[in-house]
Scaffold this motif. Sequence first.
Motif, PDB file in Angstrom:
ATOM      1  N   ASP A  27       0.828  -1.213   0.000  1.00  0.00           N
ATOM      2  CA  ASP A  27       0.000   0.000   0.000  1.00  0.00           C
ATOM      3  C   ASP A  27       0.859   1.258   0.000  1.00  0.00           C
ATOM      4  OD1 ASP A  27      -2.307  -1.481  -0.042  1.00  0.00           O
ATOM      5  OD2 ASP A  27      -2.684  -1.350   2.114  1.00  0.00           O
ATOM      6  N   LYS A  67      -3.793  -3.991 -11.764  1.00  0.00           N
ATOM      7  CA  LYS A  67      -4.332  -2.951 -10.878  1.00  0.00           C
ATOM      8  C   LYS A  67      -5.755  -3.308 -10.425  1.00  0.00           C
ATOM      9  CE  LYS A  67      -0.952   0.186 -11.193  1.00  0.00           C
ATOM     10  NZ  LYS A  67      -0.189   0.694 -10.043  1.00  0.00           N
ATOM     11  N   ARG A  70      -5.860  -5.985  -7.882  1.00  0.00           N
ATOM     12  CA  ARG A  70      -5.534  -5.454  -6.551  1.00  0.00           C
ATOM     13  C   ARG A  70      -6.786  -4.867  -5.885  1.00  0.00           C
ATOM     14  NH1 ARG A  70      -1.292  -3.733  -3.603  1.00  0.00           N
ATOM     15  NH2 ARG A  70      -1.542  -1.829  -2.374  1.00  0.00           N
ATOM     16  N   VAL A  71      -7.602  -4.163  -6.670  1.00  0.00           N
ATOM     17  CA  VAL A  71      -8.825  -3.572  -6.124  1.00  0.00           C
ATOM     18  C   VAL A  71      -9.778  -4.659  -5.647  1.00  0.00           C
ATOM     19  CG1 VAL A  71     -10.886  -2.213  -6.675  1.00  0.00           C
ATOM     20  CG2 VAL A  71      -8.654  -1.475  -7.514  1.00  0.00           C
ATOM     21  N   ASN A 107      -8.617  -6.432  -2.586  1.00  0.00           N
ATOM     22  CA  ASN A 107      -8.770  -5.605  -1.394  1.00  0.00           C
ATOM     23  C   ASN A 107     -10.211  -5.605  -0.898  1.00  0.00           C
ATOM     24  OD1 ASN A 107      -7.697  -3.552   0.523  1.00  0.00           O
ATOM     25  ND2 ASN A 107      -9.134  -2.210  -0.551  1.00  0.00           N
ATOM     26  N   LEU A 108     -11.175  -5.557  -1.826  1.00  0.00           N
ATOM     27  CA  LEU A 108     -12.584  -5.574  -1.435  1.00  0.00           C
ATOM     28  C   LEU A 108     -12.973  -6.924  -0.834  1.00  0.00           C
ATOM     29  CD1 LEU A 108     -14.217  -3.688  -4.476  1.00  0.00           C
ATOM     30  CD2 LEU A 108     -13.508  -2.745  -2.267  1.00  0.00           C
ATOM     31  N   LEU A 110      -8.692   1.215   0.634  1.00  0.00           N
ATOM     32  CA  LEU A 110      -9.828   1.750  -0.111  1.00  0.00           C
ATOM     33  C   LEU A 110      -9.483   3.053  -0.816  1.00  0.00           C
ATOM     34  CD1 LEU A 110     -12.756   0.967   2.362  1.00  0.00           C
ATOM     35  CD2 LEU A 110     -12.275  -0.132   0.168  1.00  0.00           C
ATOM     36  N   SER A 162      -7.734   1.937  -3.869  1.00  0.00           N
ATOM     37  CA  SER A 162      -8.700   1.289  -4.758  1.00  0.00           C
ATOM     38  C   SER A 162      -9.513   2.319  -5.529  1.00  0.00           C
ATOM     39  CB  SER A 162      -9.636   0.380  -3.952  1.00  0.00           C
ATOM     40  OG  SER A 162      -8.921  -0.675  -3.342  1.00  0.00           O
ATOM     41  N   ARG A 163      -9.982   3.352  -4.837  1.00  0.00           N
ATOM     42  CA  ARG A 163     -10.765   4.385  -5.529  1.00  0.00           C
ATOM     43  C   ARG A 163      -9.914   5.113  -6.560  1.00  0.00           C
ATOM     44  NH1 ARG A 163     -14.854   8.695  -2.791  1.00  0.00           N
ATOM     45  NH2 ARG A 163     -16.318   7.005  -3.227  1.00  0.00           N
ATOM     46  N   LEU A 178     -16.124   3.995  -7.660  1.00  0.00           N
ATOM     47  CA  LEU A 178     -16.186   2.997  -6.582  1.00  0.00           C
ATOM     48  C   LEU A 178     -17.066   3.581  -5.484  1.00  0.00           C
ATOM     49  CD1 LEU A 178     -15.352   0.414  -5.102  1.00  0.00           C
ATOM     50  CD2 LEU A 178     -13.263   1.581  -4.360  1.00  0.00           C
ATOM     51  N   VAL A 194     -18.101  -1.475  -8.076  1.00  0.00           N
ATOM     52  CA  VAL A 194     -17.146  -0.920  -9.038  1.00  0.00           C
ATOM     53  C   VAL A 194     -17.872  -0.775 -10.359  1.00  0.00           C
ATOM     54  CG1 VAL A 194     -15.017  -1.323 -10.320  1.00  0.00           C
ATOM     55  CG2 VAL A 194     -15.172  -1.981  -7.899  1.00  0.00           C
TER      56      VAL A 194
END
Length: 438
Positions: A274, A331, A334-335, A338-339, A405, A408-409, A419, A433
């Motif tokens: 991160d 990428k 990864r999002v 994470n969710l 987060l 992620s956004r 998001l 998403v």
Amino acid sequence: MFHLFRYKIPDKYTYEFRNTYSYINIKQVAILATVLLMIAIGVRMTSIFYNEELASMPNLNSYNILNFIQICGSAIFIILSSYAIKRENWSTSIRNSIVLVFCLFLLSTSFTISYLFSQFNPKNTLTIFLTGVLAVSIFFALELKHIILISIYIVFLFVVAMMIPDINSLQKLLNIIMSGVLSFFMYACSRYSYYFRAEQFVKVKQLEEKNLEVQLLNHQKSEILGFVAHDLRNPLNNIEALTRIVLEEQKENDNTEMQLILSSTRQAKSIIDDLLEIAQHDKTPFRLQNTNIIAFMDKICYNWQKNLKNERQIVFNASNQELVAAIDTSKLTRVIDNLIVNGLKFSKSGSPINIDVLKFDDSCMIKVTDFGIGIPLDLQSLLFDQFSKAGRPGLRGEKSVGLGLHISRQIIEQHKGTLTLQSKENEGTTFTVSLPLN
């Protein structure tokens, strides 16, 4: 008030201010000279078409001579100012000299017109001369020495003008007094104009300096984060590898301590990832490629289910149609990871994680839903902030630094998507998403 009259720009900004406003003043010369030329030509055309009506006008020859001087003078200043704007090697003093001479020319012509209109007694009508005075004081940012010189020149014009007409001494004295009033009016207006321009210039420069400082600090912060995170990753990789070896060799033994070490190492590596993402934000370009989102999400869900074995269920639902979007697969993975981690972290063991992929208008919607503790309403607005204060420990004590987060956004927004979340306490949370379809 008197501070404005003797105001001096701070030495730190003096040279840059003078250089900048020498160009601005020259541009004003070009504009005002053009306006003056157009007016003078308009007057000349009027005298041609209405020659008979103007024949009886007093001082007509003087007006004709003055009009010719205005046309020629304005044309010369237009050419000179246009040349001065293009010549970057000209010094500030040369440009300022051109501005000063133009101001004297403008005042002289406007005074002469008022002088002729008033029948050689300028105090009777000063309308045109006042226009010239206001133009000089408002349109130009003049140095103190220049405005003093111009103020003295106004008095000089009146004194010389009083030598021509045959008027009594009282009238001459009143004209001289009027010249002093106009001179002070010019000085006051010009200093006010100079003060506000200089103050604005200084504030802008100070703001630019602060912005540069902030950019430098942000750059240094990113460099430090990247350096620290990169150097921490190597020893953590070694610890993780050695821990796995020990666990493989002691499969039959219940080695809780080693499991704890391995879990902590993975958590530390996640935090480092991160931090690296924050440090490298906008530095690493996205590699977008057209991807079937349903197949992409099916693969992610399969890998998660394989790792979780039968401990938790990842329930994947998708339409049969093909949904293609331009994404950076690493990428976006990864999002989604994470969710899913968030869903597992804040829901009880045995509770499923639902992932739905569907089409909505021209967008692809990916919904990740858990049935956990939910997010309080007062924390929802803070959830996507960097190092968010809304970060909470998971149900099994997992820690959060409030970056996942936020990152992620940013990733989704760089995909030109959104998001969002919907959550109710003790019922669960859905992260959605939305990505534009090709």
